[in-house]
Design a protein around this motif. Sequence first.
Motif, mmCIF file in Angstrom:
data_model
loop_
_atom_site.group_PDB
_atom_site.id
_atom_site.type_symbol
_atom_site.label_atom_id
_atom_site.label_comp_id
_atom_site.label_asym_id
_atom_site.label_seq_id
_atom_site.Cartn_x
_atom_site.Cartn_y
_atom_site.Cartn_z
ATOM 1 N N ARG A 114 37.853 28.820 21.923
ATOM 2 C CA ARG A 114 37.784 30.084 22.651
ATOM 3 C C ARG A 114 36.694 30.981 22.075
ATOM 4 O O ARG A 114 36.006 31.683 22.817
ATOM 5 C CB ARG A 114 39.133 30.783 22.579
ATOM 6 N N ALA A 115 36.525 30.935 20.760
ATOM 7 C CA ALA A 115 35.491 31.765 20.125
ATOM 8 C C ALA A 115 34.097 31.363 20.597
ATOM 9 O O ALA A 115 33.221 32.215 20.786
ATOM 10 C CB ALA A 115 35.603 31.651 18.611
ATOM 11 N N ILE A 116 33.891 30.085 20.818
ATOM 12 C CA ILE A 116 32.587 29.642 21.339
ATOM 13 C C ILE A 116 32.386 30.216 22.737
ATOM 14 O O ILE A 116 31.356 30.807 23.057
ATOM 15 C CB ILE A 116 32.490 28.109 21.359
ATOM 16 N N TRP A 117 33.418 30.044 23.566
ATOM 17 C CA TRP A 117 33.361 30.541 24.946
ATOM 18 C C TRP A 117 33.112 32.061 24.974
ATOM 19 O O TRP A 117 32.328 32.549 25.777
ATOM 20 C CB TRP A 117 34.661 30.179 25.648
ATOM 21 N N GLU A 118 33.734 32.779 24.081
ATOM 22 C CA GLU A 118 33.647 34.246 24.139
ATOM 23 C C GLU A 118 32.439 34.805 23.402
ATOM 24 O O GLU A 118 31.937 35.875 23.755
ATOM 25 C CB GLU A 118 34.921 34.868 23.548
ATOM 26 N N ASP A 119 31.968 34.100 22.359
ATOM 27 C CA ASP A 119 30.948 34.716 21.500
ATOM 28 C C ASP A 119 29.625 33.977 21.394
ATOM 29 O O ASP A 119 28.612 34.581 21.071
ATOM 30 C CB ASP A 119 31.517 34.899 20.080
ATOM 31 N N ASP A 120 29.641 32.675 21.641
ATOM 32 C CA ASP A 120 28.391 31.929 21.498
ATOM 33 C C ASP A 120 27.410 32.352 22.590
ATOM 34 O O ASP A 120 27.750 32.385 23.773
ATOM 35 C CB ASP A 120 28.700 30.437 21.585
ATOM 36 N N SER A 121 26.175 32.652 22.185
ATOM 37 C CA SER A 121 25.203 33.203 23.143
ATOM 38 C C SER A 121 24.820 32.217 24.231
ATOM 39 O O SER A 121 24.452 32.630 25.332
ATOM 40 C CB SER A 121 23.941 33.673 22.409
ATOM 41 N N HIS A 122 24.930 30.906 23.977
ATOM 42 C CA HIS A 122 24.584 29.928 25.021
ATOM 43 C C HIS A 122 25.510 30.043 26.218
ATOM 44 O O HIS A 122 25.111 29.735 27.345
ATOM 45 C CB HIS A 122 24.682 28.500 24.487
ATOM 46 N N TRP A 123 26.756 30.438 25.925
ATOM 47 C CA TRP A 123 27.763 30.457 26.986
ATOM 48 C C TRP A 123 27.825 31.773 27.755
ATOM 49 O O TRP A 123 28.426 31.823 28.827
ATOM 50 C CB TRP A 123 29.143 30.160 26.385
ATOM 51 N N GLN A 124 27.240 32.825 27.219
ATOM 52 C CA GLN A 124 27.482 34.136 27.833
ATOM 53 C C GLN A 124 26.960 34.290 29.266
ATOM 54 O O GLN A 124 27.629 34.871 30.101
ATOM 55 C CB GLN A 124 26.999 35.270 26.921
ATOM 56 N N PRO A 125 25.760 33.770 29.557
ATOM 57 C CA PRO A 125 25.337 33.902 30.959
ATOM 58 C C PRO A 125 26.289 33.201 31.931
ATOM 59 O O PRO A 125 26.583 33.722 33.001
ATOM 60 C CB PRO A 125 23.950 33.251 30.979
ATOM 61 N N LEU A 126 26.801 32.033 31.550
ATOM 62 C CA LEU A 126 27.759 31.342 32.419
ATOM 63 C C LEU A 126 29.048 32.152 32.517
ATOM 64 O O LEU A 126 29.634 32.307 33.585
ATOM 65 C CB LEU A 126 28.063 29.931 31.897
ATOM 66 N N ARG A 127 29.460 32.680 31.373
ATOM 67 C CA ARG A 127 30.691 33.472 31.374
ATOM 68 C C ARG A 127 30.535 34.705 32.250
ATOM 69 O O ARG A 127 31.434 35.062 33.017
ATOM 70 C CB ARG A 127 31.024 33.874 29.944
ATOM 71 N N GLU A 128 29.393 35.327 32.160
ATOM 72 C CA GLU A 128 29.138 36.504 32.997
ATOM 73 C C GLU A 128 29.182 36.114 34.477
ATOM 74 O O GLU A 128 29.812 36.786 35.303
ATOM 75 C CB GLU A 128 27.768 37.112 32.655
ATOM 76 N N LEU A 129 28.522 35.018 34.803
ATOM 77 C CA LEU A 129 28.517 34.525 36.181
ATOM 78 C C LEU A 129 29.943 34.301 36.683
ATOM 79 O O LEU A 129 30.319 34.762 37.762
ATOM 80 C CB LEU A 129 27.731 33.205 36.251
ATOM 81 N N LEU A 158 38.337 39.398 29.009
ATOM 82 C CA LEU A 158 37.231 39.628 29.938
ATOM 83 C C LEU A 158 36.210 40.567 29.308
ATOM 84 O O LEU A 158 36.565 41.514 28.617
ATOM 85 C CB LEU A 158 37.768 40.249 31.229
ATOM 86 N N ARG A 159 34.958 40.290 29.544
ATOM 87 C CA ARG A 159 33.905 41.177 29.013
ATOM 88 C C ARG A 159 33.025 41.763 30.114
ATOM 89 O O ARG A 159 32.670 42.934 30.071
ATOM 90 C CB ARG A 159 33.029 40.425 28.016
ATOM 91 N N TYR A 160 32.648 40.946 31.073
ATOM 92 C CA TYR A 160 31.639 41.382 32.051
ATOM 93 C C TYR A 160 32.245 42.083 33.253
ATOM 94 O O TYR A 160 31.546 42.697 34.053
ATOM 95 C CB TYR A 160 30.782 40.188 32.472
ATOM 96 N N VAL A 161 33.557 41.920 33.396
ATOM 97 C CA VAL A 161 34.309 42.695 34.391
ATOM 98 C C VAL A 161 35.553 43.200 33.684
ATOM 99 O O VAL A 161 35.938 42.684 32.635
ATOM 100 C CB VAL A 161 34.683 41.852 35.633
ATOM 101 N N GLU A 186 32.889 35.361 35.429
ATOM 102 C CA GLU A 186 33.745 36.550 35.496
ATOM 103 C C GLU A 186 33.412 37.380 36.727
ATOM 104 O O GLU A 186 34.305 37.907 37.394
ATOM 105 C CB GLU A 186 33.612 37.382 34.212
ATOM 106 N N LYS A 187 32.130 37.469 37.044
ATOM 107 C CA LYS A 187 31.752 38.215 38.255
ATOM 108 C C LYS A 187 32.201 37.480 39.512
ATOM 109 O O LYS A 187 32.596 38.105 40.492
ATOM 110 C CB LYS A 187 30.244 38.475 38.266
#
Lengths: 336, 501
Positions: free
Chosen positions: A188-203, B20-23, A205-206
Amino acid sequence: MAQVPQRRRAKAWSLWEGRRIPSEYEVISHKLHYHFRRDPAPFELDPNTPLNQWYKKYREGSPFQVDDWEQFRDPDSVTYRDYIQLQKEREVYLDNLIDEFERQDHYAKLSKPWVDLLEQLYIPSRFSGHILQMVALYMAQMAPASYITNAAYFQGSDEMRRVQRSAYLAKVLSLDHGEHLADSQRTRAIWEDDSHWQPLRELLEKLLIAYDWGESFAALNLVVKPVYDALFIRQIAELARSNGDTLLALMHDDFGLDSQRSQRWTTALVKYAVERQPEHRTLLKDWVEKWTPLAYRAVEGLAPLFAKAPQPMQSGKVVEAVCDTHKAFLVEVGLE
Amino acid sequence: MPKLDRSAYYDLTRDMNWKLRYVSEEEAFPEEQSKSYGVPAEAWWEWDEPYKVTYREYVYNQSDKDASTYSVKSAIARSKLFDQVDPGWKSAITAHYGAIAYGEYLASIAEARMARFGRAASWRNMATFGTLDETRHGQLQLYFPYGLLRKHPQFDWGHKAFHTNEWGAIAARSLFDDMFTANDAVGTAIQLTFTFETGFTNLQFLGMAADAMHVGDVEFGSLISSIQTDESRHAQQGEPTLRILLSQGKKEEAQRLIDVMFWRSWKLFALLTGFSMDYYTPLEHRSMSFKEFMEEWIIKQFIDQFRDFGLEKPWYWDIFLDELNWLHHADHLGVWFWRHTVWWNPDAGVSPEEREWLEAKYPGWNDNFGRYWDVITENIRQGRIEKTLPQTLPMVCNMCHIPVCTPSEPKQRHIAPYVSEYNGRRYQFCSEPCKWVFEINPERYAGHLNIVDRFLAGHIQPPTVEGAYAYMGLTPDVWGEDAENYAWAFKKAEGGKATAV
């Protein structure tokens, strides 16, 4: 008592308008969303109750409308019965595959650098895959016809299938390569904090909050899922093959079948809608254009990990391949 | 077989909870889709299902089930079994398909709601299986009546009922939409899976399956048993949800959710299962009376469950126990009298033998209800069928949408109807609890018109009983007629005793 005209014994539902006899698929899928466009509200409560309002806004109020959705057909015409039978066969295949590789002590033979990469690139994908499951089921519950809803239900179920196989692999790898691979907190820490994953996570979550039914369909099935699958099925399979992880490659070839099934009904739905309302080509393209940049950024975020494999794939090539695959799909769907 | 057992890796199939962070939390889990009751996100992550299942197990198990259910169906289709089945039983299953087939499919939407808006990954997974289950149940219970269309056009209502404004369809929609189709995910878990599925339907289906086998309807029996095997899996979503609410001090909220929906479920259940068990099921196949069934299975079981969770019996329990004695008898009499307003053929179920059984099971039945049936019986014998049909609409409850019935025993403390005023409009209810459900949450119901409201507002044209039948989508080829074409009215009691007139 009034004279009742003699009628021929009914052979199909009275609400079936076709002249021919419906197929089994049609008998059990036709016109089940009686609540769509119902007056004064979809549900038998105060018309302004929150969920009546939600559906009126995001489903009946979506710009993605045609007069009649009930003539849409999933080209694979999947019923529950079919789905279960089909996926049971695929699951038996995967079980046998895993069994065979386990007999040859496959996991122990994987190199440490490869397994380390899997921890970064593959194991956290159960988080992203789970969101694809959630969104498919959202899109399903908002769709204006049961023919669409059912196809989306099965798509969401396919996502759960993929996630659960990745969970199995995480555990089984951990037995040979270290407990950390099966440590939920770490993953979960990789998913939440690793910079490689953040753009996908942002996508993703939106994507979760794209509540308009049409936008949900377009964003998920025309952009996010095809791009995600191009990366996490096709590119991963190629990377796995190059790195001697044939099991992972073959499993992902199998997930590719589920992905293609989703693309087939998606293509059919786009064609259906555009045939009836040519301006929907523009509407759908607009949504594609809105979501594509964030989706490609997600790929750019993760692609550098491909270059860290013992047999690397160049980051730029991975991105290009995914974009090409996506564009080819858009051409097929008639939106490029 | 892959070397790991489910238990070795199961935790990794359900740990996908994240911040959640981005929303925002509120954007991704809006209160109207997922009431949090103020319980923090991470507390929901403790959600733990009693019955664990993985995708691969699911498809394996379900594949076997479907193979056997559909093969029974094919075998039966080739036989003449259905033609030999008692007409009352045919009515029971015709009513069942119309009310339930779409109800099941609608539940798939509710399950999908929990699969998206459930506040824990484990919950969302269980709900994904639930979505599949309810899709299965909807499809099965459409496929079976479709196969019976040749036997009677009324089976068309397995597909059509929810498209209409037939009063029973309105009542069913009102209940199901309140309970799940238009309910948030948390409410749905408590009200659908816990209250309705474990409380009522589980047992009703078990009862119906057993009755079907007795009656000789092997096809229906095996269909219902097969559906039932799925139920315990997805019905289990209620318990963990309830546990979390209770552990966070939300006992009052949980109690209210259950109290509301137990009452609402009771009303529809009394109608459908009441007449099925005590009037339509052939006498020789009745294993217990409806009241006995309720006492044995639902009351005993439900009290135990309440106690286990530290919950109280609903405040209206005495009212409920009282209604067990008379409500479904009154409902049945009304449904038979207004038989042209339903899509099945009500079986009067009041032959001399059956009346003896009713009196034995419900002492006082002859005084309370028998005397109405006496008048009906006499009218039939004299060829005055038109006097056994209605000239008007009954008064209908604004909550349960079932006609308001008053016990004919004047010493009962009930008066009908119960009335509430809200924003200048009068609402009528059959009972104190139906009125209470409205009054604690009027905005949820206030803007809705029941069928009588619509009649009075001019929606039903012409404003006659015939106009009402047409408004309800009923035509002479499908509307209800007496299941036995009144033969029962001409039966004499055993030993040549004259029946009471």
